[in-house]
Design a protein around this motif. Structure first.
Motif, PDB file in Angstrom:
ATOM      1  N   ILE A 165       0.825  -1.205   0.000  1.00  0.00           N
ATOM      2  CA  ILE A 165       0.000   0.000   0.000  1.00  0.00           C
ATOM      3  C   ILE A 165       0.861   1.257   0.000  1.00  0.00           C
ATOM      4  N   ALA A 166       2.070   1.169   0.425  1.00  0.00           N
ATOM      5  CA  ALA A 166       2.944   2.340   0.524  1.00  0.00           C
ATOM      6  C   ALA A 166       4.083   2.259  -0.475  1.00  0.00           C
ATOM      7  N   ALA A 167       3.759   2.035  -1.744  1.00  0.00           N
ATOM      8  CA  ALA A 167       4.790   1.930  -2.774  1.00  0.00           C
ATOM      9  C   ALA A 167       5.549   3.246  -2.892  1.00  0.00           C
ATOM     10  N   TYR A 168       6.823   3.153  -3.100  1.00  0.00           N
ATOM     11  CA  TYR A 168       7.713   4.310  -3.169  1.00  0.00           C
ATOM     12  C   TYR A 168       7.303   5.279  -4.276  1.00  0.00           C
ATOM     13  N   TRP A 169       7.322   6.580  -3.959  1.00  0.00           N
ATOM     14  CA  TRP A 169       7.079   7.628  -4.941  1.00  0.00           C
ATOM     15  C   TRP A 169       8.388   8.354  -5.182  1.00  0.00           C
ATOM     16  N   TRP A 170       8.867   8.352  -6.419  1.00  0.00           N
ATOM     17  CA  TRP A 170      10.172   8.907  -6.777  1.00  0.00           C
ATOM     18  C   TRP A 170      10.276  10.407  -6.532  1.00  0.00           C
ATOM     19  N   GLY A 171       9.158  11.115  -6.464  1.00  0.00           N
ATOM     20  CA  GLY A 171       9.192  12.556  -6.213  1.00  0.00           C
ATOM     21  C   GLY A 171       9.756  12.913  -4.852  1.00  0.00           C
ATOM     22  N   THR A 172       9.675  11.983  -3.911  1.00  0.00           N
ATOM     23  CA  THR A 172      10.215  12.228  -2.577  1.00  0.00           C
ATOM     24  C   THR A 172      11.707  12.523  -2.647  1.00  0.00           C
ATOM     25  N   PHE A 173      12.415  11.783  -3.480  1.00  0.00           N
ATOM     26  CA  PHE A 173      13.856  12.007  -3.649  1.00  0.00           C
ATOM     27  C   PHE A 173      14.124  13.438  -4.116  1.00  0.00           C
ATOM     28  N   TRP A 174      13.368  13.884  -5.127  1.00  0.00           N
ATOM     29  CA  TRP A 174      13.600  15.208  -5.701  1.00  0.00           C
ATOM     30  C   TRP A 174      13.174  16.324  -4.758  1.00  0.00           C
ATOM     31  N   ILE A 175      12.180  16.092  -3.937  1.00  0.00           N
ATOM     32  CA  ILE A 175      11.814  17.080  -2.912  1.00  0.00           C
ATOM     33  C   ILE A 175      12.980  17.238  -1.938  1.00  0.00           C
ATOM     34  N   GLY A 176      13.571  16.117  -1.531  1.00  0.00           N
ATOM     35  CA  GLY A 176      14.734  16.170  -0.641  1.00  0.00           C
ATOM     36  C   GLY A 176      15.903  16.905  -1.264  1.00  0.00           C
ATOM     37  N   VAL A 177      16.148  16.653  -2.542  1.00  0.00           N
ATOM     38  CA  VAL A 177      17.235  17.345  -3.252  1.00  0.00           C
ATOM     39  C   VAL A 177      16.957  18.846  -3.296  1.00  0.00           C
ATOM     40  N   GLY A 178      15.721  19.216  -3.587  1.00  0.00           N
ATOM     41  CA  GLY A 178      15.363  20.634  -3.661  1.00  0.00           C
ATOM     42  C   GLY A 178      15.500  21.353  -2.337  1.00  0.00           C
ATOM     43  N   VAL A 179      15.020  20.725  -1.280  1.00  0.00           N
ATOM     44  CA  VAL A 179      15.101  21.344   0.044  1.00  0.00           C
ATOM     45  C   VAL A 179      16.558  21.449   0.504  1.00  0.00           C
ATOM     46  N   ALA A 180      17.334  20.388   0.287  1.00  0.00           N
ATOM     47  CA  ALA A 180      18.754  20.425   0.663  1.00  0.00           C
ATOM     48  C   ALA A 180      19.507  21.471  -0.156  1.00  0.00           C
ATOM     49  N   SER A 181      19.190  21.589  -1.438  1.00  0.00           N
ATOM     50  CA  SER A 181      19.836  22.597  -2.287  1.00  0.00           C
ATOM     51  C   SER A 181      19.496  24.010  -1.829  1.00  0.00           C
ATOM     52  N   ALA A 182      18.241  24.214  -1.465  1.00  0.00           N
ATOM     53  CA  ALA A 182      17.847  25.531  -0.950  1.00  0.00           C
ATOM     54  C   ALA A 182      18.611  25.845   0.333  1.00  0.00           C
ATOM     55  N   GLY A 183      18.762  24.844   1.181  1.00  0.00           N
ATOM     56  CA  GLY A 183      19.528  25.041   2.413  1.00  0.00           C
ATOM     57  C   GLY A 183      20.976  25.377   2.137  1.00  0.00           C
ATOM     58  N   LEU A 184      21.581  24.686   1.190  1.00  0.00           N
ATOM     59  CA  LEU A 184      22.972  24.987   0.833  1.00  0.00           C
ATOM     60  C   LEU A 184      23.095  26.377   0.235  1.00  0.00           C
ATOM     61  N   SER A 185      22.133  26.766  -0.584  1.00  0.00           N
ATOM     62  CA  SER A 185      22.163  28.111  -1.203  1.00  0.00           C
ATOM     63  C   SER A 185      22.055  29.187  -0.127  1.00  0.00           C
ATOM     64  N   LEU A 186      21.138  29.006   0.795  1.00  0.00           N
ATOM     65  CA  LEU A 186      20.973  30.007   1.852  1.00  0.00           C
ATOM     66  C   LEU A 186      22.201  30.055   2.750  1.00  0.00           C
ATOM     67  N   ALA A 187      22.755  28.901   3.068  1.00  0.00           N
ATOM     68  CA  ALA A 187      23.942  28.872   3.916  1.00  0.00           C
ATOM     69  C   ALA A 187      25.126  29.510   3.198  1.00  0.00           C
ATOM     70  N   GLY A 188      25.237  29.259   1.886  1.00  0.00           N
ATOM     71  CA  GLY A 188      26.329  29.876   1.111  1.00  0.00           C
ATOM     72  C   GLY A 188      26.163  31.368   0.936  1.00  0.00           C
ATOM     73  N   ALA A 189      24.927  31.823   0.772  1.00  0.00           N
ATOM     74  CA  ALA A 189      24.662  33.261   0.616  1.00  0.00           C
ATOM     75  C   ALA A 189      24.965  34.006   1.903  1.00  0.00           C
ATOM     76  N   LYS A 190      24.716  33.372   3.019  1.00  0.00           N
ATOM     77  CA  LYS A 190      24.973  34.017   4.319  1.00  0.00           C
ATOM     78  C   LYS A 190      26.476  34.196   4.553  1.00  0.00           C
ATOM     79  N   ARG A 191      27.267  33.277   4.024  1.00  0.00           N
ATOM     80  CA  ARG A 191      28.726  33.336   4.236  1.00  0.00           C
ATOM     81  C   ARG A 191      29.414  34.313   3.277  1.00  0.00           C
ATOM     82  N   ALA A 192      28.787  34.587   2.135  1.00  0.00           N
ATOM     83  CA  ALA A 192      29.414  35.457   1.133  1.00  0.00           C
ATOM     84  C   ALA A 192      29.546  36.888   1.692  1.00  0.00           C
ATOM     85  N   PRO A 193      30.677  37.541   1.406  1.00  0.00           N
ATOM     86  CA  PRO A 193      30.890  38.903   1.950  1.00  0.00           C
ATOM     87  C   PRO A 193      30.026  39.931   1.286  1.00  0.00           C
TER      88      PRO A 193
END
Length: 92
Positions: A64-92
């Motif tokens: 009943i709980a077959a894997y949905w591949w979109g979950t992977f891409w949501i994780g990639v998107g959220v992690a990428s947004a986090g890296l972007s925000l963390a990198g923008a905060k460090r930039a002078p």
């Protein structure tokens, strides 16, 4: 905020991989697909993934709980947004 998003994205990715393995472990075990072929099902949907999953659906404990591949891409998107925000905060 960047660290929180990065942690949330990493958690979603971890859940996605665990959920994918729960869904496709039998497919790999019974050699319906090789591990590399099943790995393609982690990031996308194809007829091969659907067919392999349906071959073992009758005995699959998590049918009943077959894997949905979109979950992977949501994780990639959220992690990428986090890296972007963390990198923008460090930039002078």
């Amino acid at each position: 905020m960047g660290k929180v998003l990065l942690a949330a994205g990493a958690l979603v990715l971890l859940v996605a991989v665990a959920w994918w393995w729960l869904t496709y472990a039998d497919v790999v075990q019974y050699t319906y697909l090789s591990a590399p072929e099943a790995a393609a099902c982690l990031v996308g949907r194809s007829g091969v993934c659907d067919l392999a999953r349906s071959l073992c659906r009758g005995s699959h404990p998590a049918a009943i709980a077959a894997y949905w591949w979109g979950t992977f891409w949501i994780g990639v998107g959220v992690a990428s947004a986090g890296l972007s925000l963390a990198g923008a905060k460090r930039a002078p």
